[in-house]
Design a protein around this motif. Sequence first.
Motif, PDB file in Angstrom:
ATOM      1  N   UNK A 194       4.493   8.027  62.047  1.00 52.70           N
ATOM      2  CA  UNK A 194       6.021   8.174  63.104  1.00 52.70           C
ATOM      3  C   UNK A 194       6.122   9.656  62.525  1.00 52.70           C
ATOM      4  N   UNK A 195       6.398  10.418  63.920  1.00 53.39           N
ATOM      5  CA  UNK A 195       7.613  11.943  64.032  1.00 53.39           C
ATOM      6  C   UNK A 195       8.785  11.408  63.452  1.00 53.39           C
ATOM      7  N   UNK A 196       9.214  12.657  62.543  1.00 49.06           N
ATOM      8  CA  UNK A 196      10.291  11.860  61.993  1.00 49.06           C
ATOM      9  C   UNK A 196      11.773  12.620  62.577  1.00 49.06           C
ATOM     10  N   UNK A 197      11.944  13.243  63.547  1.00 47.85           N
ATOM     11  CA  UNK A 197      12.533  14.192  64.398  1.00 47.85           C
ATOM     12  C   UNK A 197      12.065  13.212  65.852  1.00 47.85           C
ATOM     13  N   UNK A 198      10.748  13.483  66.403  1.00 44.46           N
ATOM     14  CA  UNK A 198      10.835  12.848  67.692  1.00 44.46           C
ATOM     15  C   UNK A 198      11.383  11.331  67.635  1.00 44.46           C
ATOM     16  N   UNK A 199      10.744  10.944  66.855  1.00 44.22           N
ATOM     17  CA  UNK A 199      10.192   8.858  66.758  1.00 44.22           C
ATOM     18  C   UNK A 199      11.685   8.349  66.086  1.00 44.22           C
ATOM     19  N   UNK A 200      12.171   8.712  64.711  1.00 44.97           N
ATOM     20  CA  UNK A 200      13.046   8.394  63.912  1.00 44.97           C
ATOM     21  C   UNK A 200      14.330   8.549  64.804  1.00 44.97           C
ATOM     22  N   UNK A 201      14.836  10.225  63.720  1.00 42.20           N
ATOM     23  CA  UNK A 201      15.504  11.051  64.356  1.00 42.20           C
ATOM     24  C   UNK A 201      16.544  10.603  66.306  1.00 42.20           C
ATOM     25  N   UNK A 202      15.330  11.039  66.765  1.00 41.21           N
ATOM     26  CA  UNK A 202      15.512  10.661  68.127  1.00 41.21           C
ATOM     27  C   UNK A 202      16.548  11.581  68.631  1.00 41.21           C
ATOM     28  N   UNK A 203      16.906  11.640  69.671  1.00 37.63           N
ATOM     29  CA  UNK A 203      18.032  12.628  70.707  1.00 37.63           C
ATOM     30  C   UNK A 203      17.449  13.123  72.392  1.00 37.63           C
ATOM     31  N   UNK A 204      18.379  13.991  72.493  1.00 35.61           N
ATOM     32  CA  UNK A 204      18.163  14.482  74.191  1.00 35.61           C
ATOM     33  C   UNK A 204      18.641  15.664  74.344  1.00 35.61           C
ATOM     34  N   UNK A 205      17.597  16.882  73.612  1.00 41.25           N
ATOM     35  CA  UNK A 205      16.137  16.727  72.920  1.00 41.25           C
ATOM     36  C   UNK A 205      16.254  16.202  71.278  1.00 41.25           C
ATOM     37  N   UNK A 207      15.170  16.572  67.378  1.00 38.34           N
ATOM     38  CA  UNK A 207      15.135  17.571  66.424  1.00 38.34           C
ATOM     39  C   UNK A 207      13.696  17.430  66.113  1.00 38.34           C
ATOM     40  N   UNK A 208      13.555  18.842  65.061  1.00 45.77           N
ATOM     41  CA  UNK A 208      12.241  17.826  65.034  1.00 45.77           C
ATOM     42  C   UNK A 208      11.793  19.185  63.996  1.00 45.77           C
ATOM     43  N   UNK A 209      10.656  19.273  62.650  1.00 48.61           N
ATOM     44  CA  UNK A 209      11.494  19.804  60.941  1.00 48.61           C
ATOM     45  C   UNK A 209      10.327  20.100  60.583  1.00 48.61           C
ATOM     46  N   UNK A 210       9.842  21.259  60.127  1.00 52.81           N
ATOM     47  CA  UNK A 210       9.023  21.536  58.835  1.00 52.81           C
ATOM     48  C   UNK A 210       9.188  21.671  57.478  1.00 52.81           C
ATOM     49  N   UNK A 211       8.599  20.962  56.594  1.00 54.09           N
ATOM     50  CA  UNK A 211       8.536  20.170  54.871  1.00 54.09           C
ATOM     51  C   UNK A 211       8.542  21.509  54.738  1.00 54.09           C
ATOM     52  N   UNK A 212       9.527  21.885  53.411  1.00 57.61           N
ATOM     53  CA  UNK A 212       9.635  22.910  52.314  1.00 57.61           C
ATOM     54  C   UNK A 212       8.336  22.924  51.568  1.00 57.61           C
ATOM     55  N   UNK A 213       7.286  23.899  51.430  1.00 58.72           N
ATOM     56  CA  UNK A 213       5.950  23.955  50.791  1.00 58.72           C
ATOM     57  C   UNK A 213       5.149  25.454  50.829  1.00 58.72           C
ATOM     58  N   UNK A 214       4.976  25.478  49.634  1.00 65.49           N
ATOM     59  CA  UNK A 214       4.086  26.056  49.944  1.00 65.49           C
ATOM     60  C   UNK A 214       1.860  26.426  49.259  1.00 65.49           C
TER      61      UNK A 214
END
Length: 248
Positions: A194-205, A207-214
């Motif tokens: 599942x997409x964390x933003x689009x599917x789980x959090x939801x909303x109109x529009x 949110x979408x997320x990037x995670x913190x890593x290098x």
Amino acid sequence: MAAASRPAAGGKIEIEAADDFVITGQTQITSATFIGVITGAIPTVGEVAVEIYRVFPFDSVIPPSGNVPTRANSPSDVAYDTRDSGLATLSFLTSTLSPNFTAQNSVLNGINKSPNQTTGGEGPVSGMEVQFTVNFVTPFDLATNHYFFIPQVQITGGEFYWLSSVRPIVAPGTPFAPDLQAWTRNANLDPDWLRIGTDIVGGDPPPTFDEAFTLTGQTVAVPEPASLPLLAAGLSALVFARRRKKTA
């Protein structure tokens, strides 16, 4: 956003949170960092694992199950490669960035099949903000492709949540395209995501997320065509020598 990501241990089911990166030439990944929140009164860090996935439909069953809204641009069904402190294929260090940190939303238990995937998230979580520095005993050897990075941390007496970063990527990060959003799954949803933003959090529009890593590594030189026969001959000699040693 704080997304739980852990191996299966201590009666807890596996959770995998994933974010993507792009390799543009044969590369050996030697180390990585990622930042998360560790909850609990007296938490103890146990096993740490890193998985690399390719993008669906690689390493996947076609057609998918239909248990999630989409598999387009998700991680594949199964991991492409893994490293694990429990198998001594990686080592890690931790450093505390903040003793008290609060993420405004989180995902831990609310990872559900369609049509119940949208929960809005599970609200704030607080704990220590910690950076993990991971060194791979055997580097990940990756060809040009689009991949997902998945860190997992076992915590006794608490939980590990991988923190989101700025989206879109800005300096000192390295922007790339397409930059896919973060995904998650647990053992009950496997092999789907599942997409964390689009599917789980939801909303109109939503949110979408990037995670913190290098990621840190080095590009591996590809031999010129004229040198390939010599390289092949050298490899044959090496294999032969090993076989002779085994049968001595």
